[in-house]
Scaffold this active site. Structure first.
Site, mmCIF file in Angstrom:
data_model
loop_
_atom_site.group_PDB
_atom_site.id
_atom_site.type_symbol
_atom_site.label_atom_id
_atom_site.label_comp_id
_atom_site.label_asym_id
_atom_site.label_seq_id
_atom_site.Cartn_x
_atom_site.Cartn_y
_atom_site.Cartn_z
ATOM 1 N N LYS A 149 2.041 -4.945 4.984
ATOM 2 C CA LYS A 149 0.843 -5.760 5.110
ATOM 3 C C LYS A 149 1.063 -7.146 4.493
ATOM 4 O O LYS A 149 1.716 -7.274 3.463
ATOM 5 C CB LYS A 149 -0.307 -5.035 4.406
ATOM 6 C CG LYS A 149 -1.691 -5.629 4.610
ATOM 7 C CD LYS A 149 -2.722 -4.752 3.908
ATOM 8 C CE LYS A 149 -4.139 -5.237 4.131
ATOM 9 N NZ LYS A 149 -5.125 -4.364 3.426
ATOM 10 N N SER A 222 -8.890 -3.550 6.604
ATOM 11 C CA SER A 222 -8.137 -4.787 6.636
ATOM 12 C C SER A 222 -6.671 -4.593 7.018
ATOM 13 O O SER A 222 -5.960 -5.570 7.275
ATOM 14 C CB SER A 222 -8.213 -5.479 5.274
ATOM 15 O OG SER A 222 -7.622 -4.693 4.258
ATOM 16 N N SER A 246 -9.924 0.220 4.105
ATOM 17 C CA SER A 246 -8.921 -0.635 4.745
ATOM 18 C C SER A 246 -7.645 0.082 5.164
ATOM 19 O O SER A 246 -6.858 -0.463 5.931
ATOM 20 C CB SER A 246 -8.566 -1.810 3.829
ATOM 21 O OG SER A 246 -9.627 -2.717 3.766
#
Length: 557
Positions: A149, A222, A246
């Site tokens: 990420k 996210s 997320s």
């Protein structure tokens, strides 16, 4: 000859900022584009006129060789690591296959932010040389490609906190990345996250990440770039973070596994360049995103075997037994709804499937199934929306607007309740903590009264949402508020065309009524459905033991 030019499918554009910002953003996107080999470009007509479901294009576009298709589609992370160790494939061949597939996935879903194939192939070649010379692997992840990420610090790459102005170059690895690198992992890309890293969708200065199974829907957030990439089989194992859903939200939207541990179980040292005020009361967790239960186990065990608590004293050194954790007769609570928002039709079908399967009399000796209603879900949602932003949102607002970047609609949405209260002082934050802890005590008492070991329920109010409509994270954020571990897992259910709410439907709240309207306004056909299983705080081992017990019963991968 078929024309090939670089492009990224974007059925709905992200908001535009100032001309100066758009010029800087264009330069950033050009840099990413220039990192992709032209031979990985898809035909122009696919980009200009994509199907709703783009998940099958990597297998049929002709860019991947038969061996590369076998590598990317035929194995989970555990199996692929074993194949590399047995020298069926070289680490270089595996890295090349996933690099190619990642670029294909990006063109279809906008899932990447950085791509560094040359570094990955160099790292893989060194691993192949080590295996040839020593006759053994460097560790359990030897040659395994792992996607990362964007905000996570990885040496030689850039990271941000979800705003253009926060982009920085990193010269060293964060703790978890360092552990994985020493275990033999190969890093080849970073993946998209939303503005502020606080949407349950992924829309940023990099673009909008799409759901592979229906591009008019979100891949979640996210950690949405990871979810889309893994669902497209451009990654076999990814790293996510979760402070409101997320990891679990995007994993559910894309039909894969995602695990949110109890906080301070897995290391997050150096994951962010600066502290996040929300963590004064709502703690973030990090965990795996992948396609099988075994891969979650590999991820967690690899990290905990490295004893990360010796470097980060915030971590709790809980011995890991995971899928081997013994479980007696399992008491399972089934959540039809949380008393606040009734889930949309395909989620209700998935809940009905799970309840019916688990209630089969042949499992009566090992399972006890009962209905369960979470404690005060509406109240938890109201509290957590304030506690995310003890600064009233002033920090991210300044970070966004300072570069001319536009504020995205879901950013305004998530700090809407906290913004009128402005910056809170220390006393106010302390009272928030008292309010949070009182809720946690009441939640635990309610759980004990209902007498369950784990609960199974929705992962979201529906399947993947239409773009810019992930308003209600109630089914995931509740477990961040009380800090209970959770896993989302795939089901055989997908959203179908023409599904409708029951004739006798009555809204549980105004928000529930809004969710029904959102269902009627969009087409969710093809979206996969995950369910969520949760256990008590620090019962992460017991959660995995329960999953192991349910694996064959629910036919879980």
């Amino acid at each position: 000859m078929v024309a090939r030019q670089f492009g990224v499918v974007q059925p709905k554009a992200v908001p535009k900022g100032t001309p100066e910002f758009e010029e800087k953003r264009s330069a950033l996107l050009r840099t990413l584009e220039e990192s992709f080999p032209t031979e990985y470009y898809l035909p122009a007509e696919i980009i200009s006129n994509p199907p709703k479901d783009v998940s099958k294009i990597p297998s049929t576009c002709g860019i991947l060789t038969p061996e590369e298709l076998e590598i990317t589609e035929g194995y989970d992370a555990v199996g692929l690591a074993e194949a590399i160790a047995a020298r069926k494939y070289t680490a270089v061949a595996v890295a090349k296959a996933f690099c190619k597939r990642a670029v294909i996935a990006h063109q279809l879903t906008c899932c990447l932010t950085q791509f560094f194939q040359d570094k990955a192939l160099e790292q893989a070649a060194q691993l192949d040389e080590y295996l040839e010379k020593n006759g053994k692997t460097v560790g359990p992840l030897h040659g395994l490609p792992i996607s990362v990420k964007e905000h996570m610090v990885l040496a030689g790459t850039y990271s941000s906190q979800g705003e253009f102005s926060t982009i920085v170059k990193n010269d060293k690895d964060s703790q978890m990345i360092s552990i994985f690198r020493k275990a033999g992992a190969v890093f080849y890309c970073k993946t998209n996250q939303p503005q502020t890293i606080m949407h349950l969708e992924t829309d940023s200065h990099w673009g909008r990440t799409l759901n592979p199974f229906n591009i008019d829907l979100s891949a979640g957030g996210s950690t949405g770039g990871e979810a889309a990439l893994i669902a497209m089989r451009g990654s076999v194992l990814g790293i996510g973070t979760d402070i409101g859903g997320s990891v679990r939200g995007p994993s559910a939207f894309c039909g894969i596994y995602g695990f949110k541990p109890t906080s301070y179980t897995l290391p997050m040292k150096d994951f962010l360049q600066s502290p996040f005020p929300a963590e004064l009361n709502i703690l973030c967790s990090t965990g795996p995103m992948c396609r099988t239960m075994k891969d979650m186990e590999l991820f967690v065990k690899t990290i905990l075997d490295a004893k990360p608590y010796l470097e980060d004293p915030r971590l709790i050194p809980i011995p890991w037994t995971g899928l081997k954790t013994p479980v007696e007769k399992l008491k399972i609570g089934i959540i039809a709804n949380d008393g606040f928002i009734d889930p949309q039709p395909p989620v209700k079908r998935a809940i009905a499937w799970a309840k019916k399967t688990l209630s089969d009399p042949k499992y009566a000796d090992i399972l006890e199934v009962k209905d369960f209603t979470p404690y005060a879900a509406a109240d938890a949602w109201k509290k957590i929306r304030r506690m995310y932003w003890p600064d009233g949102g002033s920090g991210p607002i300044e970070a966004i607007t300072s570069s001319g970047e536009p504020i995205h609609p879901l950013s305004e949405w998530i700090w809407k309740d906290a913004k009128p209260h402005g910056m809170q002082n220390a006393t106010a934050v302390a009272y928030m903590r008292q309010e949070r802890d009182n809720f946690r005590m009441a939640f635990a008492e309610n759980w004990n009264t209902q007498d369950v070991d784990v609960v199974i329920g929705p992962a979201f109010v529906g399947p993947a949402c239409a773009h810019d409509t992930a308003f209600y994270w109630t089914y995931t954020s509740l477990y961040n508020f009380v800090d209970y571990p959770g896993v989302v897992f795939p089901t055989p259910v997908t959203a179908e065309a023409g599904e409708k709410y029951a004739d006798d439907y009555k809204p549980l709240s105004d928000e529930c009524k809004h969710v029904k309207q959102l269902w009627e306004d969009s087409n969710f056909e093809g979206a996969p459905i995950d369910l969520q299983i949760n256990a008590r705080k620090y019962h992460d081992n017991q959660l995995f033991g329960a999953l192991a017990k349910l694996k064959d019963i629910l036919s879980l991968p």
